[in-house]
Design a protein around this motif. Structure first.
Motif, short mmCIF file in Angstrom:
data_model
loop_
_atom_site.label_atom_id
_atom_site.label_comp_id
_atom_site.label_asym_id
_atom_site.label_seq_id
_atom_site.Cartn_x
_atom_site.Cartn_y
_atom_site.Cartn_z
N ILE A 91 16.51 -2.63 -17.00
CA ILE A 91 15.94 -1.29 -17.14
C ILE A 91 16.36 -0.52 -15.89
N TRP A 92 17.22 0.48 -16.08
CA TRP A 92 17.90 1.09 -14.94
C TRP A 92 17.35 2.49 -14.63
N ARG A 93 16.14 2.56 -14.11
CA ARG A 93 15.65 3.85 -13.61
C ARG A 93 16.49 4.23 -12.39
N TRP A 94 16.69 5.53 -12.19
CA TRP A 94 17.45 5.96 -11.01
C TRP A 94 16.73 5.59 -9.71
N ASN A 95 15.42 5.47 -9.78
CA ASN A 95 14.63 4.86 -8.71
C ASN A 95 13.90 3.69 -9.34
N ARG A 96 14.15 2.49 -8.85
CA ARG A 96 13.65 1.30 -9.55
C ARG A 96 12.91 0.38 -8.58
N GLY B 291 0.80 -1.22 0.00
CA GLY B 291 0.00 0.00 0.00
C GLY B 291 0.83 1.27 0.00
N LEU B 292 2.08 1.17 0.47
CA LEU B 292 2.97 2.33 0.50
C LEU B 292 3.90 2.40 -0.70
N ALA B 293 3.98 1.32 -1.47
CA ALA B 293 5.06 1.19 -2.46
C ALA B 293 5.07 2.33 -3.47
N HIS B 294 3.92 2.66 -4.07
CA HIS B 294 3.97 3.71 -5.09
C HIS B 294 4.16 5.08 -4.46
N HIS B 295 3.67 5.29 -3.25
CA HIS B 295 3.91 6.57 -2.58
C HIS B 295 5.40 6.72 -2.24
N PHE B 296 6.02 5.64 -1.77
CA PHE B 296 7.45 5.72 -1.42
C PHE B 296 8.30 5.86 -2.68
N TYR B 297 7.88 5.22 -3.75
CA TYR B 297 8.57 5.37 -5.03
C TYR B 297 8.54 6.83 -5.46
N ASN B 298 7.38 7.46 -5.38
CA ASN B 298 7.27 8.87 -5.74
C ASN B 298 8.10 9.77 -4.82
N ALA B 299 8.09 9.44 -3.53
CA ALA B 299 8.89 10.22 -2.57
C ALA B 299 10.38 10.10 -2.90
N SER B 300 10.82 8.90 -3.31
CA SER B 300 12.22 8.69 -3.68
C SER B 300 12.59 9.53 -4.89
N ILE B 301 11.67 9.63 -5.84
CA ILE B 301 11.89 10.47 -7.02
C ILE B 301 12.09 11.93 -6.61
N ILE B 302 11.24 12.41 -5.71
CA ILE B 302 11.33 13.81 -5.26
C ILE B 302 12.61 14.04 -4.45
N ALA B 303 13.01 13.03 -3.66
CA ALA B 303 14.22 13.15 -2.83
C ALA B 303 15.51 13.05 -3.64
N THR C 131 6.41 -15.25 0.45
CA THR C 131 5.45 -14.19 0.15
C THR C 131 6.14 -13.11 -0.69
N PRO C 132 5.56 -12.69 -1.81
CA PRO C 132 6.21 -11.66 -2.62
C PRO C 132 6.20 -10.30 -1.92
N HIS C 133 7.21 -9.51 -2.21
CA HIS C 133 7.28 -8.15 -1.67
C HIS C 133 7.84 -7.20 -2.72
N ILE C 134 7.64 -5.91 -2.48
CA ILE C 134 8.18 -4.85 -3.34
C ILE C 134 9.28 -4.11 -2.58
N ARG C 135 10.40 -3.91 -3.26
CA ARG C 135 11.45 -3.03 -2.74
C ARG C 135 11.62 -1.85 -3.69
N ILE C 136 11.99 -0.72 -3.15
CA ILE C 136 12.38 0.44 -3.95
C ILE C 136 13.90 0.54 -3.86
N GLU C 137 14.55 0.57 -5.02
CA GLU C 137 16.01 0.70 -5.09
C GLU C 137 16.33 2.13 -5.53
N HIS C 138 17.07 2.83 -4.67
CA HIS C 138 17.47 4.21 -4.97
C HIS C 138 18.92 4.18 -5.42
#
Length: 477
Positions: A306-311, A199-211, A321-328
């Motif tokens: 595919i190497w986005r700066w935030n991935r 539930g937080l993954a896309h919000h944290f992804y966006n926050a990482s982009i802004i940071a 159990t599957p999980h999502i990580r954000i790589e900065h």
């Protein structure tokens, strides 16, 4: 650059079969995300840091295969070039004294690896770009002996249809052609991971982009390439141009690039990134993988090219159990283990604070503004002028000092980080700002005082690195 594959050459049928598997796994991932069948674990932290093996003349030493075989360390791996290695961490709950524990592990791993390098008449350095590097070091003879790298080189050059063209304008101008992907190995980074509930993954992804703008400016450690003074963080344009290839036929040089800041925020779900991967990026490594769709092996392999700066990354908890990580991916490696963990603490805290604000107030400015902020910060560092939340322009150094460090402290408190840990590592960032000395600023000051003696600068850097003194306190003598 990720997992190994079995072959380095492919036929059209391999691409067709891989695409069918990729489409099937993407559909399954969409189903699992829609039904929220994902890990509910509280945030988990981790990192990867890349380093160089040097000889006693501070030149690249291409021995990573024998180095890693004799080191035999579970957290050490090869990288694209034979003179690079990667050191990983074990996943750690992002709470309590997490940074002290991460620091202890990294320091122990680093010290073990450094002593091993010395036993082989070499040394290790963590830095964004090696100052003594020359273009002739970046040849296929110095590519690590893995099918994955040979295949990437062949596929990327085939999709481009022409040599790699590097053109970077900074304090000086560098323009050259190169005939393989080895330019990418000149960029060594500190990649910060955070596993978050779905539930937080896309919000944290966006926050990482802004940071990202604040991160790339405050962690800059790569001003020089082949003797030229370019950006504060020259890794950014170098990596983007070194593997420059785009989307499907007809847009290979278009706006969709395999190394980029991305194309937009994730508006409703992190699934949007994986949909974009399927729809817009050709397959580079069509490995024949015998696995169930639930393993997502094809999806993970494709995402790794595919190497986005935030991935966003897909992984699994110990119970499957599957999980999502954000790589900065924006910080450079180094200058010290202590600086690296301070960078991680700042990222986690700032991104958490921004994430909370996004959830309650929405996205603060357009993606295009976050992107412009990032490239301004990569080029000009702490002197960059960016547009922040109130829409006004502000110098990055001022923004960090007056707002973002405090935001990071609030974010860490909301994560349950101990106050002592939070203050200790954020103080490293404060000191860096007070002395106006990132790794890039130190390198430029050294060259200003000593002339373009990159060997002497690298030796002095190594001595400072091994003293464990954070870069904000380094002397140029």
């Amino acid at each position: 650059m990720g997992q190994e594959i079995s072959f380095s050459e492919f036929e059209q049928g391999d691409f067709d079969r891989f695409y069918q598997k990729l489409r099937q796994e993407t559909s399954l991932l969409r189903h699992l995300i829609e039904h929220r069948r994902f890990s509910k674990r509280t945030p988990v932290a981790g990192f990867e840091i890349e380093a160089w093996i040097l000889d006693n003349n501070c030149r690249p030493l291409p021995i990573n295969e024998s180095f890693l075989a004799t080191l035999n360390h579970p957290l050490a791996f090869e990288e694209l070039a034979k003179f690079n290695i990667e050191l990983n961490s074990t996943p750690t709950p992002l709470a309590g004294n997490v940074f002290s524990r991460m620091h202890s592990q990294l320091q122990e791993t680093w010290d073990t690896a450094y002593r091993h390098a010395e036993s082989l008449n070499g040394r290790l350095i963590m830095i964004g770009i090696l100052p003594t590097l020359v273009q002739d070091d970046l040849t296929l003879a110095n590519m690590s002996n893995l099918n994955r790298y040979r295949a990437l080189n062949q596929q990327i050059l085939q999709s481009r249809g022409k040599p790699v063209h590097l053109d970077i304008t900074g304090h000086e101008h560098l323009k050259l052609d190169h005939h393989d992907v080895m330019l990418e190995s000149a960029t060594t980074s500190f990649q910060i991971h955070i596993q978050v509930p779905l539930g937080l993954a896309h919000h944290f992804y966006n926050a990482s982009i802004i940071a990202s703008a604040a991160m790339v400016a405050s962690c800059a450690n790569a001003p020089y390439l082949f003797g030229k003074d370019l950006w504060n963080e020259t890794r950014i344009p170098l990596f983007e141009q070194a593997i420059e290839t785009g989307g499907y036929a007809g847009v290979a040089q278009g706006p969709l690039r395999r190394v980029s800041f991305g194309t937009d925020y994730a508006r409703k779900s992190i699934m949007e990134c994986f949909e974009e991967n399927l729809q817009h990026f050709p397959i580079l490594l069509p490995e024949a993988i015998d696995s169930s769709p639930e393993a997502f092996a094809h999806l993970k392999l494709h995402n790794g090219t595919i190497w986005r700066w935030n991935r966003p990354l897909l992984g699994f908890d110990a119970d499957g159990t599957p999980h999502i990580r954000i790589e900065h991916r924006t910080p450079a490696a180094g200058p010290t283990p202590l600086d690296s963990i301070a960078n991680a603490a700042f990222f986690y805290g700032l991104s958490k604070n921004l994430c909370d604000e996004i959830i309650t107030q929405g996205l603060p400015f357009p993606f295009s503004q976050a992107k412009d902020n990032f490239y301004q910060a990569a080029r000009y560092g702490l002197d960059a002028s960016i547009h922040w939340l109130n829409g006004k322009k502000i110098r990055m150094h001022t923004l960090l000092r007056e707002d973002l460090i405090e935001r990071a402290a609030l974010g860490l408190a909301s994560l349950g980080i101990s106050r002592c840990d939070s203050e200790d590592y954020l103080d490293i960032m404060r000191q860096r700002l007070n002395n106006q000395q990132t790794g890039s600023q130190w390198q430029r000051q050294f060259i200003k005082e000593q002339g373009k003696n990159f060997k002497l600068m690298t030796e002095t850097y190594l001595n400072n690195q091994q003293s464990a003194t954070p870069v904000g306190e380094w002397s140029t003598h």
